[in-house]
Design a protein around this motif. Structure first.
Motif, short mmCIF file in Angstrom:
data_model
loop_
_atom_site.label_atom_id
_atom_site.label_comp_id
_atom_site.label_asym_id
_atom_site.label_seq_id
_atom_site.Cartn_x
_atom_site.Cartn_y
_atom_site.Cartn_z
N THR A 1 27.51 -7.56 24.36
CA THR A 1 27.92 -8.79 23.71
C THR A 1 26.78 -9.51 22.98
O THR A 1 25.61 -9.38 23.33
CB THR A 1 28.53 -9.76 24.73
N LYS B 1 26.29 -13.23 20.02
CA LYS B 1 26.86 -14.26 19.15
C LYS B 1 26.05 -14.29 17.86
O LYS B 1 24.82 -14.17 17.88
CB LYS B 1 26.83 -15.63 19.82
N GLU C 1 30.86 -12.44 18.88
CA GLU C 1 31.50 -13.70 18.53
C GLU C 1 30.76 -14.35 17.36
O GLU C 1 29.55 -14.59 17.44
CB GLU C 1 31.51 -14.65 19.72
N THR D 1 35.25 -8.14 16.85
CA THR D 1 34.67 -9.42 16.45
C THR D 1 35.74 -10.35 15.91
O THR D 1 36.76 -9.91 15.38
CB THR D 1 33.59 -9.21 15.37
N VAL E 1 31.36 -14.07 25.59
CA VAL E 1 31.79 -14.39 24.23
C VAL E 1 33.30 -14.57 24.21
O VAL E 1 34.01 -14.14 25.12
CB VAL E 1 31.38 -13.29 23.22
N THR F 1 38.19 -14.07 26.43
CA THR F 1 36.80 -14.15 26.90
C THR F 1 36.36 -12.77 27.38
O THR F 1 37.08 -12.10 28.11
CB THR F 1 36.67 -15.16 28.04
#
Length: 231
Positions: A54, A56, A93, A123, A160, A166
C-alpha cells in the motif's frame, strides 16, 4: 494461500469470490468490497490476486517538501513494492479523490511494477496510456486521464481507502472489472471448497434454464433443488 487456491482465484471473477466468502462464512453481510463503478485496463485478462502493498499519492498540487525528500521517498516506494510476499498487488490511494488528475499508472510505471513480479494495481486514482500498458498487469482505477500532474508519493505501508474499501498492508486482494474485495484471513482455508460448492450449485439453475422447454414448473423444481444444495 495454496497454489491450487491461487490458480482457482485467478480463474473466477470477483462477484463469484464475493458470494463464495458468504458461503464460507455461512451468512450474508460480507462488506469489504469497493463501492461504485471502477475502470479496468484489461477487462478480459484474469483477475488480480495478491497481498496488498500500500501507499498514498497526490498530484493536484506540487509537493511542499524538499526535492531530495521526495526522491528518497520515491525510491523507498519502489523498494517497498519490489519486496514482500508474492503474489502482490499495488493498492494506491490518491488523496486528491474525488478530484484526482494525476495518472500514476501509465506505460512506464506499470511496466516497472510488472517487472517486480506484481499481479496488478488497484487505485481510486487515474490511469493512462491505454493500449500501451503491458499484458499481464491489469489496473483497476477510478478514472482515465492524460496528465501525471504533480504526482508524488505521500505515505508507504499504511492503511488506505479505495472506493469505500479499507485495505491494510498484507490484505489478500481479489479484483477485476467489477471492482475489488479483501478476502478475510479467517476463511482462506475454506475458500476453495466454498467456490467449488458455489459453482456446482449455480449449475442447477443455469443448466435447467438453458434446456429446451424450460418453463415455470421446471424453474420451480430447479430452484427447490438449488435452495437445498445451498444449505
Amino acid at each position: 494461500m495454496t497454489p491450487s487456491l491461487l490458480s482457482l482465484l485467478r480463474k473466477v471473477d470477483t462477484p463469484t469470490v464475493c458470494n463464495a466468502i458468504e458461503v464460507a462464512q455461512g451468512k450474508r453481510g460480507f462488506d469489504r468490497f469497493t463501492r461504485g463503478t471502477m475502470m479496468c485496463s484489461a477487462p478480459n485478462e484474469p483477475a488480480i490476486v495478491g497481498y496488498a502493498r500500500t501507499a498514498k499519492i497526490a498530484a493536484v498540487a506540487p509537493p511542499t517538501e524538499e526535492p531530495d525528500v521526495i526522491r528518497a521517498r520515491r525510491m523507498d516506494y519502489y523498494k517497498h513494492m519490489a519486496e514482500g510476499p508474492a503474489p502482490s498487488v499495488a493498492v494506491i490511494e490518491d488523496v486528491d479523490y474525488p478530484d484526482c488528475i494525476g495518472a500514476y499508472w501509465g506505460e512506464i510505471n506499470t511496466t516497472i511494477h510488472k517487472g517486480f513480479g506484481m499481479s496488478g494495481a488497484l487505485t481510486n486514482g487515474v490511469m493512462r496510456d491505454l493500449g500501451d500498458l503491458p499484458d499481464g498487469f491489469p489496473v483497476i482505477a477510478g478514472s482515465v486521464g492524460p496528465s501525471h500532474g504533480f504526482v508524488h508519493v505521500r505515505d508507504l505501508d499504511t492503511p488506505v481507502s479505495v472506493f469505500g474499501m479499507t485495505v491494510d498492508p498484507g490484505d489478500l486482494i481479489h479484483a477485476d472489472r467489477h471492482g475489488a474485495l479483501v478476502i478475510p484471513e479467517d476463511i482462506v482455508d475454506q475458500l476453495e471448497g466454498a467456490i467449488q460448492k458455489l459453482l456446482t450449485t449455480e449449475r442447477i439453475i443455469l443448466d435447467a434454464a438453458t434446456q429446451p422447454g424450460f418453463d415455470f414448473d421446471a424453474f420451480e423444481t430447479a430452484w427447490t433443488a438449488f435452495e437445498k444444495a445451498r444449505v
